[in-house]
Design a protein around this motif. Structure first.
Motif, PDB file in Angstrom:
ATOM      1  N   MET A 115       0.829  -1.205   0.000  1.00 17.08           N
ATOM      2  CA  MET A 115       0.000   0.000   0.000  1.00 17.08           C
ATOM      3  C   MET A 115       0.864   1.256   0.000  1.00 17.08           C
ATOM      4  N   ASP A 116       1.966   1.245   0.748  1.00 17.06           N
ATOM      5  CA  ASP A 116       2.907   2.371   0.703  1.00 17.06           C
ATOM      6  C   ASP A 116       3.427   2.578  -0.714  1.00 17.06           C
ATOM      7  N   ASP A 117       3.826   1.485  -1.357  1.00 10.68           N
ATOM      8  CA  ASP A 117       4.362   1.557  -2.720  1.00 10.68           C
ATOM      9  C   ASP A 117       3.331   2.070  -3.719  1.00 10.68           C
ATOM     10  N   ASN A 118       2.045   1.910  -3.385  1.00 18.48           N
ATOM     11  CA  ASN A 118       0.968   2.363  -4.266  1.00 18.48           C
ATOM     12  C   ASN A 118       0.324   3.658  -3.775  1.00 18.48           C
ATOM     13  N   ASN A 119       1.038   4.345  -2.888  1.00 19.85           N
ATOM     14  CA  ASN A 119       0.633   5.675  -2.408  1.00 19.85           C
ATOM     15  C   ASN A 119      -0.757   5.711  -1.772  1.00 19.85           C
ATOM     16  N   VAL A 120      -1.087   4.658  -1.048  1.00 19.85           N
ATOM     17  CA  VAL A 120      -2.351   4.623  -0.308  1.00 19.85           C
ATOM     18  C   VAL A 120      -2.131   5.369   1.004  1.00 19.85           C
ATOM     19  N   SER A 121      -3.029   6.268   1.333  1.00 20.94           N
ATOM     20  CA  SER A 121      -2.889   7.051   2.558  1.00 20.94           C
ATOM     21  C   SER A 121      -2.892   6.147   3.791  1.00 20.94           C
ATOM     22  N   VAL A 122      -2.289   6.618   4.849  1.00 23.80           N
ATOM     23  CA  VAL A 122      -2.253   5.868   6.100  1.00 23.80           C
ATOM     24  C   VAL A 122      -3.676   5.653   6.621  1.00 23.80           C
ATOM     25  N   THR A 123      -4.525   6.644   6.455  1.00 23.92           N
ATOM     26  CA  THR A 123      -5.920   6.516   6.893  1.00 23.92           C
ATOM     27  C   THR A 123      -6.611   5.373   6.159  1.00 23.92           C
ATOM     28  N   ALA A 124      -6.442   5.315   4.846  1.00 19.20           N
ATOM     29  CA  ALA A 124      -7.060   4.237   4.064  1.00 19.20           C
ATOM     30  C   ALA A 124      -6.446   2.889   4.432  1.00 19.20           C
ATOM     31  N   GLN A 125      -5.140   2.859   4.645  1.00 18.51           N
ATOM     32  CA  GLN A 125      -4.489   1.611   5.071  1.00 18.51           C
ATOM     33  C   GLN A 125      -5.101   1.120   6.376  1.00 18.51           C
ATOM     34  N   ASN A 126      -5.250   2.024   7.324  1.00 19.10           N
ATOM     35  CA  ASN A 126      -5.810   1.637   8.624  1.00 19.10           C
ATOM     36  C   ASN A 126      -7.253   1.164   8.501  1.00 19.10           C
ATOM     37  N   ARG A 127      -8.020   1.805   7.629  1.00 20.26           N
ATOM     38  CA  ARG A 127      -9.415   1.378   7.417  1.00 20.26           C
ATOM     39  C   ARG A 127      -9.460  -0.041   6.859  1.00 20.26           C
ATOM     40  N   LEU A 128      -8.612  -0.323   5.860  1.00 18.68           N
ATOM     41  CA  LEU A 128      -8.600  -1.662   5.280  1.00 18.68           C
ATOM     42  C   LEU A 128      -8.140  -2.694   6.302  1.00 18.68           C
ATOM     43  N   LEU A 129      -7.064  -2.410   7.002  1.00 19.49           N
ATOM     44  CA  LEU A 129      -6.552  -3.362   7.988  1.00 19.49           C
ATOM     45  C   LEU A 129      -7.570  -3.619   9.101  1.00 19.49           C
ATOM     46  N   ALA A 130      -8.345  -2.596   9.458  1.00 21.50           N
ATOM     47  CA  ALA A 130      -9.387  -2.781  10.475  1.00 21.50           C
ATOM     48  C   ALA A 130     -10.479  -3.726   9.970  1.00 21.50           C
ATOM     49  N   LEU A 131     -10.740  -3.710   8.670  1.00 25.54           N
ATOM     50  CA  LEU A 131     -11.729  -4.632   8.100  1.00 25.54           C
ATOM     51  C   LEU A 131     -11.196  -6.062   8.017  1.00 25.54           C
ATOM     52  N   LEU A 132      -9.899  -6.199   7.826  1.00 27.39           N
ATOM     53  CA  LEU A 132      -9.281  -7.520   7.704  1.00 27.39           C
ATOM     54  C   LEU A 132      -8.943  -8.140   9.064  1.00 27.39           C
ATOM     55  N   ALA A 133      -8.696  -7.312  10.071  1.00 26.18           N
ATOM     56  CA  ALA A 133      -8.251  -7.791  11.388  1.00 26.18           C
ATOM     57  C   ALA A 133      -9.165  -8.844  12.019  1.00 26.18           C
ATOM     58  N   PRO A 134     -10.486  -8.730  11.923  1.00 25.59           N
ATOM     59  CA  PRO A 134     -11.349  -9.747  12.542  1.00 25.59           C
ATOM     60  C   PRO A 134     -11.152 -11.155  11.984  1.00 25.59           C
ATOM     61  N   MET A 135     -10.528 -11.267  10.811  1.00 27.25           N
ATOM     62  CA  MET A 135     -10.290 -12.570  10.220  1.00 27.25           C
ATOM     63  C   MET A 135      -9.134 -13.317  10.897  1.00 27.25           C
ATOM     64  N   HIS A 136      -8.396 -12.619  11.727  1.00 25.21           N
ATOM     65  CA  HIS A 136      -7.232 -13.203  12.394  1.00 25.21           C
ATOM     66  C   HIS A 136      -7.574 -14.527  13.054  1.00 25.21           C
ATOM     67  N   HIS A 137      -8.651 -14.554  13.826  1.00 24.95           N
ATOM     68  CA  HIS A 137      -9.016 -15.788  14.548  1.00 24.95           C
ATOM     69  C   HIS A 137      -9.492 -16.900  13.607  1.00 24.95           C
ATOM     70  N   GLU A 138      -9.820 -16.570  12.362  1.00 28.72           N
ATOM     71  CA  GLU A 138     -10.237 -17.571  11.387  1.00 28.72           C
ATOM     72  C   GLU A 138      -9.059 -18.111  10.584  1.00 28.72           C
ATOM     73  N   ILE A 139      -7.876 -17.541  10.796  1.00 29.33           N
ATOM     74  CA  ILE A 139      -6.693 -17.884   9.993  1.00 29.33           C
ATOM     75  C   ILE A 139      -5.577 -18.482  10.842  1.00 29.33           C
ATOM     76  N   VAL A 140      -5.312 -17.870  11.990  1.00 27.05           N
ATOM     77  CA  VAL A 140      -4.160 -18.241  12.816  1.00 27.05           C
ATOM     78  C   VAL A 140      -4.464 -19.494  13.642  1.00 27.05           C
ATOM     79  N   GLY A 141      -3.530 -20.426  13.623  1.00 27.73           N
ATOM     80  CA  GLY A 141      -3.584 -21.602  14.479  1.00 27.73           C
ATOM     81  C   GLY A 141      -4.523 -22.703  14.057  1.00 27.73           C
ATOM     82  N   LEU A 142      -4.937 -22.698  12.809  1.00 33.57           N
ATOM     83  CA  LEU A 142      -5.881 -23.730  12.362  1.00 33.57           C
ATOM     84  C   LEU A 142      -5.172 -24.961  11.851  1.00 33.57           C
TER      85      LEU A 142
END
Length: 142
Positions: A115-142
């Protein structure tokens, strides 16, 4: 109490008016560069991931073209774009992979770099990561 009830009913009625039900917030989708921007971010994330010695082993037997397609769809949909995710759920996709918290964090780093390389703002990066973060428990340790 009665005024609150009337206000709630009016709000619910207004929100169901024609044209309103289909209104989506696509601002994150736009900030990520639309479909083309998301596809580029995903491509760069995957290249960063296979270049990363910590997590490259997770990608050796993966159909990278399909992964790119499905991850792009998923991010597009989450960001409010016109895409529909047609892939498997996260549990099915990651069961047996042995993804650790460190692996997950390395992938997040790969995406942030993309995202940095594609000039995505930090705000937009944080918004996307906040949407992806809940998937952590569905991915880690399975």
């Amino acid at each position: 109490m009665y005024k609150f009830l009337i206000s709630s009913v009016l709000f619910a009625t207004i929100s169901l008016l024609p044209g309103q039900a289909d209104a989506r917030d696509d601002s994150l989708y736009q900030q990520l560069g639309g479909t083309a921007g998301i596809e580029q971010i995903v491509e760069d994330t995957l290249f960063n991931s296979i270049d990363d010695r910590r997590i490259r082993h997770h990608f050796t037997e993966v159909d990278m073209v399909r992964l790119h397609e499905k991850l792009s769809e998923q991010i597009c949909e989450l960001a409010g774009g016109p895409c529909v995710y047609t892939g498997d759920d996260m549990v099915k996709s990651h069961t047996g992979m042995g993804v650790t918290r460190a692996d997950f964090n390395a992938l997040v780093e790969a995406m942030q770099l993309a995202m940095d390389d594609n000039n995505v703002s930090v705000t937009a990066q944080n918004r996307l990561l906040a949407l992806l973060a809940p998937m952590h428990h569905e991915i880690v340790g399975l």
